[in-house]
Design a protein around this motif. Structure first.
Motif, PDB file in Angstrom:
ATOM      1  N   GLU A 127      16.097 107.992   7.698  1.00  0.00           N
ATOM      2  CA  GLU A 127      15.920 108.983   6.643  1.00  0.00           C
ATOM      3  C   GLU A 127      16.791 110.214   6.829  1.00  0.00           C
ATOM      4  N   LYS A 128      17.274 110.458   8.066  1.00  0.00           N
ATOM      5  CA  LYS A 128      18.053 111.680   8.302  1.00  0.00           C
ATOM      6  C   LYS A 128      19.516 111.553   7.879  1.00  0.00           C
ATOM      7  N   TYR A 129      19.897 110.357   7.390  1.00  0.00           N
ATOM      8  CA  TYR A 129      21.276 110.146   6.959  1.00  0.00           C
ATOM      9  C   TYR A 129      21.358 110.084   5.443  1.00  0.00           C
ATOM     10  N   GLU A 130      22.488 110.484   4.919  1.00  0.00           N
ATOM     11  CA  GLU A 130      22.746 110.356   3.490  1.00  0.00           C
ATOM     12  C   GLU A 130      24.230 110.115   3.266  1.00  0.00           C
ATOM     13  N   ARG A 131      24.572 109.661   2.093  1.00  0.00           N
ATOM     14  CA  ARG A 131      25.979 109.452   1.757  1.00  0.00           C
ATOM     15  C   ARG A 131      26.675 110.806   1.673  1.00  0.00           C
ATOM     16  N   GLN A 132      27.770 110.934   2.402  1.00  0.00           N
ATOM     17  CA  GLN A 132      28.439 112.235   2.476  1.00  0.00           C
ATOM     18  C   GLN A 132      29.767 112.273   1.734  1.00  0.00           C
ATOM     19  N   TYR A 133      30.102 111.209   1.032  1.00  0.00           N
ATOM     20  CA  TYR A 133      31.351 111.220   0.281  1.00  0.00           C
ATOM     21  C   TYR A 133      31.127 111.813  -1.107  1.00  0.00           C
ATOM     22  N   PHE A 134      32.217 112.091  -1.809  1.00  0.00           N
ATOM     23  CA  PHE A 134      32.173 112.650  -3.159  1.00  0.00           C
ATOM     24  C   PHE A 134      32.943 111.740  -4.104  1.00  0.00           C
ATOM     25  N   THR A 145      35.355 115.725   1.694  1.00  0.00           N
ATOM     26  CA  THR A 145      35.858 116.791   0.822  1.00  0.00           C
ATOM     27  C   THR A 145      35.659 116.406  -0.643  1.00  0.00           C
ATOM     28  N   GLU A 146      35.315 117.385  -1.476  1.00  0.00           N
ATOM     29  CA  GLU A 146      35.270 117.132  -2.913  1.00  0.00           C
ATOM     30  C   GLU A 146      36.664 116.698  -3.350  1.00  0.00           C
ATOM     31  N   VAL A 147      36.751 115.573  -4.047  1.00  0.00           N
ATOM     32  CA  VAL A 147      38.053 114.977  -4.336  1.00  0.00           C
ATOM     33  C   VAL A 147      38.927 115.911  -5.168  1.00  0.00           C
ATOM     34  N   ASP A 148      38.363 116.556  -6.180  1.00  0.00           N
ATOM     35  CA  ASP A 148      39.170 117.440  -7.018  1.00  0.00           C
ATOM     36  C   ASP A 148      39.649 118.657  -6.238  1.00  0.00           C
ATOM     37  N   TYR A 149      38.819 119.119  -5.290  1.00  0.00           N
ATOM     38  CA  TYR A 149      39.250 120.249  -4.460  1.00  0.00           C
ATOM     39  C   TYR A 149      40.386 119.818  -3.525  1.00  0.00           C
ATOM     40  N   ALA A 150      40.294 118.630  -2.941  1.00  0.00           N
ATOM     41  CA  ALA A 150      41.365 118.133  -2.082  1.00  0.00           C
ATOM     42  C   ALA A 150      42.672 118.056  -2.862  1.00  0.00           C
ATOM     43  N   VAL A 151      42.619 117.608  -4.123  1.00  0.00           N
ATOM     44  CA  VAL A 151      43.814 117.544  -4.956  1.00  0.00           C
ATOM     45  C   VAL A 151      44.357 118.943  -5.225  1.00  0.00           C
ATOM     46  N   ASP A 152      43.443 119.891  -5.470  1.00  0.00           N
ATOM     47  CA  ASP A 152      43.885 121.278  -5.717  1.00  0.00           C
ATOM     48  C   ASP A 152      44.641 121.829  -4.508  1.00  0.00           C
ATOM     49  N   VAL A 153      44.128 121.568  -3.305  1.00  0.00           N
ATOM     50  CA  VAL A 153      44.802 122.043  -2.093  1.00  0.00           C
ATOM     51  C   VAL A 153      46.174 121.388  -1.969  1.00  0.00           C
ATOM     52  N   CYS A 154      46.236 120.073  -2.186  1.00  0.00           N
ATOM     53  CA  CYS A 154      47.518 119.361  -2.100  1.00  0.00           C
ATOM     54  C   CYS A 154      48.514 119.910  -3.120  1.00  0.00           C
ATOM     55  N   ASN A 155      48.050 120.164  -4.338  1.00  0.00           N
ATOM     56  CA  ASN A 155      48.941 120.687  -5.373  1.00  0.00           C
ATOM     57  C   ASN A 155      49.425 122.095  -5.042  1.00  0.00           C
ATOM     58  N   ALA A 156      48.556 122.877  -4.417  1.00  0.00           N
ATOM     59  CA  ALA A 156      48.965 124.229  -4.015  1.00  0.00           C
ATOM     60  C   ALA A 156      50.079 124.157  -2.969  1.00  0.00           C
ATOM     61  N   VAL A 157      49.963 123.213  -2.052  1.00  0.00           N
ATOM     62  CA  VAL A 157      51.007 123.009  -1.049  1.00  0.00           C
ATOM     63  C   VAL A 157      52.298 122.531  -1.714  1.00  0.00           C
ATOM     64  N   LEU A 158      52.173 121.595  -2.653  1.00  0.00           N
ATOM     65  CA  LEU A 158      53.350 121.074  -3.343  1.00  0.00           C
ATOM     66  C   LEU A 158      54.048 122.161  -4.158  1.00  0.00           C
ATOM     67  N   ASP A 159      53.278 123.094  -4.693  1.00  0.00           N
ATOM     68  CA  ASP A 159      53.884 124.195  -5.452  1.00  0.00           C
ATOM     69  C   ASP A 159      54.759 125.062  -4.561  1.00  0.00           C
ATOM     70  N   VAL A 160      54.441 125.101  -3.269  1.00  0.00           N
ATOM     71  CA  VAL A 160      55.285 125.836  -2.320  1.00  0.00           C
ATOM     72  C   VAL A 160      56.565 125.050  -2.039  1.00  0.00           C
ATOM     73  N   TRP A 161      56.415 123.759  -1.805  1.00  0.00           N
ATOM     74  CA  TRP A 161      57.559 122.933  -1.398  1.00  0.00           C
ATOM     75  C   TRP A 161      58.449 122.518  -2.564  1.00  0.00           C
ATOM     76  N   LYS A 162      57.855 122.386  -3.780  1.00  0.00           N
ATOM     77  CA  LYS A 162      58.585 121.975  -4.974  1.00  0.00           C
ATOM     78  C   LYS A 162      59.484 120.756  -4.696  1.00  0.00           C
ATOM     79  N   PRO A 163      58.869 119.627  -4.379  1.00  0.00           N
ATOM     80  CA  PRO A 163      59.656 118.432  -4.045  1.00  0.00           C
ATOM     81  C   PRO A 163      60.506 117.966  -5.222  1.00  0.00           C
ATOM     82  N   SER A 164      61.626 117.348  -4.891  1.00  0.00           N
ATOM     83  CA  SER A 164      62.534 116.822  -5.909  1.00  0.00           C
ATOM     84  C   SER A 164      62.840 115.363  -5.605  1.00  0.00           C
TER      85      SER A 164
END
Length: 662
Positions: free
Chosen positions: A5-12, A181-200
């Motif tokens: 009972e002390k365990y629960e699903r921890q994914y998002f 991690t909340e999936v949409d938040y993980a994407v937001d962090v990744c996109n923020a990093v990509l905005d710095v690097w501006k890959p081509s």
């Protein structure tokens, strides 16, 4: 089990769930492979590799075909730092290979990392920070915005230092602990990093999604990754990478479904080495593709050598059931499995299938450097007639007649069952030889001369009881004439019902094998002969078969039929025979049996068994290339030193001296 009972699903689950990945049937092309053995795998070892060992491992990865190799965490230790510098300064990185290094999103660690990679022909700088709810709340005690700032600041510093450092660099970012991690938040962090690097298109960035601690079923991860794939900015200029771990035992499935969901690149290790239950096993992933007819772009054709070097350098053990690489993964002990494999191999050899379709073997073992005769079918008490015949055929060229296979199979299984051991091919052949080739306890035939007048007349010299007797008899053919001579001499009756022959396909091509089956009192008795002359081989086979008829022991020159039966039984079971076995077999008490054997043979039971074993050992030393250890085992001695002492006592020389004498 308590406390669940002390365990629960921890994914998002992602805000929008799509299932486009489900529509794809299989992985139809290889990903970009990146080995992390030298970083993630190495840090999971009880005793991390030395500099020299890491250099050796690096070369093995290059030889396998990896074009991207994570070589370490340069800021973690002096060995890690020196390894990176050694690769660069000694020009050990091939032109088509990219090295990768890991760094936390911390300023001093990032700076140390760039010092390490200065001058690298091409390097991936892998930046990470943890984004999960548990890490944010319990470890860092920071908000989402603060965690994102750590990632963005790290990304900016990477870009700044790359401009100041000699070398060619690609940037990679990982939201560590993505599964929590909340999936949409993980994407937001990744996109923020990509905005710095501006890959081509000419300077792509890598976004790596790690299952740092696997906490969901593979299809959940595929849905999460598909969301990432569809919501990353600069997607055409981003290489989407996976770094699966194996906490739920689903690492391979997670990686395969992740590739269906949009991943372009995989980070993993050989044999799945990594922290806790390990990383994804790149060998399994690659060979899974190979088994579907897809070239994985990595070369595991010398799997045994790779495994041996891996075990030597890491001091880890590759489990016997490890997919594609374990000692036993191609091995069938079960009789039904062995029979199916043997028939499938015959089907293939007959050219009835261009593609590989052999039952129970997902790939051809030879493609990874394994052998059919020692790796595929192995014999123990669970084995069957098909497996035993396969071993005899592959190793010794003996292809038993279909009607004979069941009896031989049961005989071999019985030996394995009583010995509680797997039987080597040498041992299997020895059992076969003892019972069907070399067993002539009552009589043998010295020579035969034939005349063809109204059929065939044979003058057969039968050696019985130490005396030679020439018997003349007629028959429809040579073997029939010899058979009639035997019947005449012993005054017995049997029917010669089966005969088959073939050339020996192993060893000397000039030899032939003959199989003879006779029926006496409703029982089928088999014999086998091997000789350069097919007639001689046939006569030998017939002689063995007739020697098994109980009635020939009652001939006038055989004074005690029971003693002959006892001797026959000891001869057939000398490897592990005991006085208890003999007592049970013949319903005689051990004291009486001991006295009876001594009276009739002039030897004790123990001396009699020893004499038979030593005689068999002498024959094997002269006629085979078996090692002394295997000979000792095959004649009933588990301890080779004990065998050597007994042999020397009996013949005043060691087994090797006996073998080497002219």
């Amino acid at each position: 089990m308590k406390n669940f009972e002390k365990y629960e699903r921890q994914y998002f689950m992602p805000p929008e769930v799509t299932y486009d990945w489900v529509k794809k049937e299989y992985v139809d092309h290889p990903p970009i492979w990146c080995s992390v053995d030298l970083r993630d795998g190495n840090q999971a070892l009880i005793e991390p590799m030395s500099l020299e060992e890491k250099l050796d491992f690096f070369q093995m990865l290059v030889d396998i075909g990896f074009k991207e190799i994570e070589v370490g965490f340069p800021a973690a230790s002096e060995t890690e730092y020196q390894f990176m510098r050694t690769l660069i300064e000694k020009d050990m990185i091939p032109e088509d290979v990219t090295v990768q290094v890991l760094t936390q999103a911390r300023e001093h660690i990032i700076k140390k990392t760039f010092e390490a990679v200065k001058g690298a022909p091409h390097a991936v700088i892998h930046l990470y920070n943890s984004t999960s709810v548990a890490q944010r709340e319990q470890v860092f005690k920071k908000t989402k915005e603060q965690i994102m700032k750590i990632a963005v600041d790290g990304a900016k510093l990477l870009k700044e230092l790359a401009d100041e450092t000699e070398g060619n660099f690609t940037f990679q970012y990982s939201p560590e602990s993505f599964p929590g991690t909340e999936v949409d938040y993980a994407v937001d962090v990744c996109n923020a990093v990509l905005d710095v690097w501006k890959p081509s298109a000419d300077n792509k960035a890598i976004i790596n999604i790690p299952t740092t601690v696997e906490n969901a079923m593979p299809h959940i991860f595929a849905c999460q990754l598909e969301y990432v794939h569809k919501h990353l900015n600069y997607r055409d200029n981003v290489i989407l990478c996976l770094h699966p771990h194996n906490d739920r035992g689903s690492g391979v499935a997670t990686a395969e479904m992740g590739m269906l969901a949009g991943a372009d690149r995989i980070e993993g290790t050989l044999f799945g080495n990594g922290e806790r239950t390990g990383n994804v096993d790149i060998i399994t992933l690659a060979m899974n593709m190979y088994s579907h007819g897809v070239d994985p772009g990595l070369d595991f054709s010398n799997m045994g050598e790779i495994r041996e070097k891996y075990e030597q350098l890491t001091r880890m053990h590759v489990y016997e059931r490890q997919p594609y690489a374990g000692d036993l993964v191609f091995t069938a002990f079960s009789g039904s499995h062995q029979d199916a494999i043997a028939k499938g191999m015959s089907w293939k050899d007959d050219g009835k299938s261009v593609k590989w379709t052999v039952p129970y073997l997902p790939i051809d073992p030879q493609d990874v450097g394994r052998r059919y005769d020692s790796d595929v079918i192995r014999i123990n008490s669970q084995s069957g007639k098909g497996g035993v015949n396969y071993i005899l055929k592959q190793s010794y060229g003996i292809n038993l007649p279909e009607k004979m296979r069941e009896e031989v199979g049961y005989l071999v299984k019985d030996v394995s069952d009583k010995a509680h051991k797997e039987l080597t091919p040498d041992w299997v052949y020895q059992i076969f030889s003892d019972n069907y080739v070399n067993t002539k306890p009552v009589f043998h035939i010295d020579e035969c001369h034939f005349k063809q007048v109204d059929g065939i007349t044979a003058e057969t010299t039968i050696n019985h009881g130490g005396e030679a007797h020439v018997i003349t008899a007629m028959g429809n053919g040579r073997l029939d004439a010899v058979s009639n001579a035997i019947k005449q001499y012993f005054n017995i009756s049997y029917e010669l019902t089966f005969y088959e022959e073939h050339s020996l396909t192993k060893g000397s091509s000039s030899k032939a094998v003959a199989y003879v089956g006779i029926i006496c009192n409703g029982k089928v008795l088999w014999g086998v002969g091997i000789d350069a002359d097919i007639i001689s081989a046939s006569i030998e086979a017939l002689t063995v078969a007739v020697n098994k008829i109980e009635a020939i022991g009652s001939s006038d020159t055989c004074k005690d039929a029971r003693m002959i039966e006892i001797l026959n039984y000891i001869q057939a079971n000398y490897i592990d025979i005991t006085l208890d076995d003999l007592s049970e077999k013949f319903f005689l008490s051990k004291p009486y049996l001991s006295k009876y054997i001594k009276e009739k043979s002039g030897m004790t039971f123990g001396d009699l068994v020893k004499k038979i074993r030593m005689k068999k050992a002498r024959a094997l030393l002269k006629s085979s290339n078996m090692t002394v250890e295997n000979i000792a085992l095959s004649v009933g001695y588990q301890n080779v030193e004990h065998f050597n002492r007994l042999f020397k006592k009996a013949y005043n020389m060691t087994p090797m001296q006996f073998r080497n004498q002219k």
